[in-house]
Design an enzyme around this catalytic site. Sequence first.
Site, PDB file in Angstrom:
ATOM      1  N   CYS A   2      27.118  43.585  45.973  1.00  0.00           N
ATOM      2  CA  CYS A   2      25.853  43.872  46.648  1.00  0.00           C
ATOM      3  C   CYS A   2      24.674  43.748  45.677  1.00  0.00           C
ATOM      4  CB  CYS A   2      25.804  45.274  47.266  1.00  0.00           C
ATOM      5  SG  CYS A   2      27.134  45.636  48.371  1.00  0.00           S
ATOM      6  N   ARG A  27      25.524  38.037  44.523  1.00  0.00           N
ATOM      7  CA  ARG A  27      26.253  39.296  44.385  1.00  0.00           C
ATOM      8  C   ARG A  27      26.979  39.679  45.676  1.00  0.00           C
ATOM      9  NH1 ARG A  27      24.087  42.137  39.803  1.00  0.00           N
ATOM     10  NH2 ARG A  27      25.134  43.990  40.562  1.00  0.00           N
ATOM     11  N   TRP A  73      28.149  42.819  50.105  1.00  0.00           N
ATOM     12  CA  TRP A  73      29.527  42.342  50.025  1.00  0.00           C
ATOM     13  C   TRP A  73      30.368  43.526  50.487  1.00  0.00           C
ATOM     14  CZ3 TRP A  73      34.215  43.477  47.728  1.00  0.00           C
ATOM     15  CH2 TRP A  73      35.165  42.442  47.724  1.00  0.00           C
ATOM     16  N   ASN A  97      24.596  50.218  46.218  1.00  0.00           N
ATOM     17  CA  ASN A  97      25.556  49.279  45.635  1.00  0.00           C
ATOM     18  C   ASN A  97      26.619  50.102  44.930  1.00  0.00           C
ATOM     19  OD1 ASN A  97      26.870  47.192  44.268  1.00  0.00           O
ATOM     20  ND2 ASN A  97      25.370  47.132  42.619  1.00  0.00           N
ATOM     21  N   GLY A  98      27.891  49.878  45.250  1.00  0.00           N
ATOM     22  CA  GLY A  98      28.957  50.644  44.596  1.00  0.00           C
ATOM     23  C   GLY A  98      29.874  51.256  45.635  1.00  0.00           C
ATOM     24  N   GLU A 476      42.750  27.821  34.781  1.00  0.00           N
ATOM     25  CA  GLU A 476      41.332  27.927  35.129  1.00  0.00           C
ATOM     26  C   GLU A 476      40.962  26.890  36.197  1.00  0.00           C
ATOM     27  OE1 GLU A 476      39.060  29.865  35.054  1.00  0.00           O
ATOM     28  OE2 GLU A 476      37.221  28.726  35.267  1.00  0.00           O
ATOM     29  N   LYS A 480      39.373  27.486  40.006  1.00  0.00           N
ATOM     30  CA  LYS A 480      38.171  26.815  40.544  1.00  0.00           C
ATOM     31  C   LYS A 480      38.480  26.186  41.894  1.00  0.00           C
ATOM     32  CE  LYS A 480      35.934  28.264  38.509  1.00  0.00           C
ATOM     33  NZ  LYS A 480      35.971  29.137  37.431  1.00  0.00           N
ATOM     34  N   GLU A 483      38.986  28.855  44.684  1.00  0.00           N
ATOM     35  CA  GLU A 483      37.846  29.647  45.148  1.00  0.00           C
ATOM     36  C   GLU A 483      36.793  28.839  45.886  1.00  0.00           C
ATOM     37  OE1 GLU A 483      35.789  31.734  41.973  1.00  0.00           O
ATOM     38  OE2 GLU A 483      36.170  30.104  40.598  1.00  0.00           O
ATOM     39  N   HIS A 499      62.715  25.748  37.330  1.00  0.00           N
ATOM     40  CA  HIS A 499      63.217  27.115  37.529  1.00  0.00           C
ATOM     41  C   HIS A 499      62.759  27.692  38.867  1.00  0.00           C
ATOM     42  CE1 HIS A 499      64.811  27.179  33.503  1.00  0.00           C
ATOM     43  NE2 HIS A 499      63.680  26.615  33.108  1.00  0.00           N
ATOM     44  N   LYS A 598      29.713  37.240  42.929  1.00  0.00           N
ATOM     45  CA  LYS A 598      29.673  36.893  41.512  1.00  0.00           C
ATOM     46  C   LYS A 598      29.969  38.100  40.625  1.00  0.00           C
ATOM     47  CE  LYS A 598      28.363  33.998  38.186  1.00  0.00           C
ATOM     48  NZ  LYS A 598      29.320  32.929  37.924  1.00  0.00           N
TER      49      LYS A 598
HETATM   50  C1  F6R Z   1      35.770  32.679  38.880  1.00  0.00           C
HETATM   51  C2  F6R Z   1      34.960  33.819  38.562  1.00  0.00           C
HETATM   52  C3  F6R Z   1      35.610  35.153  38.459  1.00  0.00           C
HETATM   53  C4  F6R Z   1      35.047  35.919  37.257  1.00  0.00           C
HETATM   54  C5  F6R Z   1      35.614  37.338  37.225  1.00  0.00           C
HETATM   55  C6  F6R Z   1      35.144  38.091  36.001  1.00  0.00           C
HETATM   56  O1  F6R Z   1      35.027  31.509  38.917  1.00  0.00           O
HETATM   57  O2  F6R Z   1      33.772  33.710  38.384  1.00  0.00           O
HETATM   58  O3  F6R Z   1      36.984  35.039  38.378  1.00  0.00           O
HETATM   59  O4  F6R Z   1      35.385  35.229  36.096  1.00  0.00           O
HETATM   60  O5  F6R Z   1      35.188  38.023  38.372  1.00  0.00           O
HETATM   61  O6  F6R Z   1      33.767  38.180  35.968  1.00  0.00           O
HETATM   62  P1  F6R Z   1      33.006  38.498  34.632  1.00  0.00           P
HETATM   63  O7  F6R Z   1      33.237  37.393  33.689  1.00  0.00           O
HETATM   64  O8  F6R Z   1      31.566  38.622  35.041  1.00  0.00           O
HETATM   65  O9  F6R Z   1      33.561  39.797  34.121  1.00  0.00           O
END
Ligand code: F6R
Length: 603
Positions: A2, A27, A73, A97-98, A476, A480, A483, A499, A598
């Site tokens: 949020c 957010r 969110w 927020n929280g 990684e 990507k 998501e 396996h 994010k």
């Molecule tokens: C994936 C992504 C998330 C963040 C994770 C940690 O693209 O952005 O997996 O990497 O939520 O976030 P931070 O780095 O802000 O602690």
Amino acid sequence: MCGIIGYVGNNNASKIILDGLKMLQYRGYDSVGVAFHGGQNVNIYKCVGKVEDLENSLGNIPSFTCGFGHTRWATHGSVSYKNAHPHDFGNVVLVHNGIIENYKDLIEEFNLKDILKTTCDSEVAAALLNYYYDGNPFSAINKLIKKIEGTYSFVIMFKDIPDSLFAFRKVSPIVVCKKEREVLLASDLMPLSLMSDRYFVLPEESILFVNKNKTTLYDLNNNVIESELKTIDWKADQFDKKDFPFFMEKEIVEQPDCVYKTINKRIVDGLISFNGDNFDESILKEIDSVEIIACGTSYHAGLVGKAMFEKHALVKTNVSLASEFIYAPKVFSKKPLFIGISQSGETIDTIEAIERVKNLGYPTLGIINVKDSSLSRICDYTLYTDAGPEIAVASTKAYTCQLALLYLLAFSCGLQRKVLDENKVRSLIDELLKLPELMKQTIDKRNEYHLLTKNYLNHKDLFLIGRGLDYLTLLEGALKIKEITYIHAEAYASGELKHGPIALIENSMPVLALITQDDLILKESSNIKETRARGAKVLVIIKENLLPQLNQNIDTIVIPNCIDDFVVFVGVVILQILAYYIAIDKGYDVDKPRNLAKVVTVE
Ligand code: F6R
């Protein structure tokens, strides 16, 4: 999660708040709402959807000088109009927020069940505040703070106190920017940069009161306290998408520059120095292990960091998912260094894990992108990545900058521990400094890779296979792809295929293989043949010098030659680009993938 923004001043609050909410949308973006104090009454507007939807539905609303907004969110309570913030209860209107962890107990204790209109924990806080409010906002807020448990930031209006906002927080951030007769407060610095480059972080256990004439901070005993003013490094134009269709593409393209900045400012006389970060690298001499803690993409950077620490500094390194760390048995070596990696510096799991080990007396170092974020305030030392603001939900440039810092730390640790000598470190730095150019060459060819993604559009599953560092890069890459394209992409260590996972390979199944490590080409080549024999359609991303040894008639993307340890930087860029184009071709909003936010401030 949020995003919250509040404004009091002589300008048009609705424009400032809606513009600010657009910047905070990363957010959370399932519903949105605003409230403006009109003197006699509070006007609330909200909707399910994005800020742009609310803006369109508002049309021309009157100009107000005090208000706040919230982009949600959902945590407690579904995505719905009534659960969207602001929450309005009696004399109180608030955004939150929280998470209020004890909201159910509070509903019982205060007999709120039949009078609440929503299923949100936030409304419980509004109801309680209204219950405590007898004309004195400070004593009501004080009583609320004593009663609620969890993490939170609140911005509040009392209907009978015009043109004024109150704010307080625990863990979840609020930053405040003040100009003459104008105050803007928000969950993060992005919207503040529109107004000024000076700000302060709202301290925990304090209550902020703002109106046009004064901005006052009180402790919980009603004493006025001062806050430390800081400077925003990021410029407002860094938050602009420029000519790119999505922030994600802009951020992919920015990587060579960001990685260069992150490395170059720490090179003094050809060697690594963290003096500018106030981190004395001789600490690395004393340690006997490294414990990395992070989530998501930052965790994946940590896995590569482990490989570098173990290879170049011969120091045992563990990497833990922050959300799991708290449940793991606590057996550490005698002198560990804990490293918390986080783009936002606000990920609650990482914060809590690092806070725990700090309380046990261990040294803590943060690798963080957002200055003065909560994690940086906890860590003993912080190394900031120079990624600049990362706005697309899928992390790209923060990851490669995290890698850059981890490599520097590993080499510096190797030197301190006499595993590497100065000449070796100088030559490793030379190689590291070649990476931005190699990344740029790769990014410049992105339209060519786009053509190869057409095969993936209609598949629900995708395998990514590789060994060693390639496997770590693919973890990684798979994240990507998941998501932003919603394809079920899984990375497997190729040696593990037999396996179990190979049972899933069926005719025409897409497989992406990454081969960048000289000593792994033969084994990896066999693994590719095994999947092809079962009908898989394989695309191989391969380092140039290994191409002749692949010796298969197969689609390839060729990576320019560089030392094996460093190819991760280039390999991951290709995977980011592939994910990006698949998502675009499927017509998705790449910057705001479904269900994600994010900044993950809930456990
Ligand atoms: C994936 C992504 C998330 C963040 C994770 C940690 O693209 O952005 O997996 O990497 O939520 O976030 P931070 O780095 O802000 O602690």
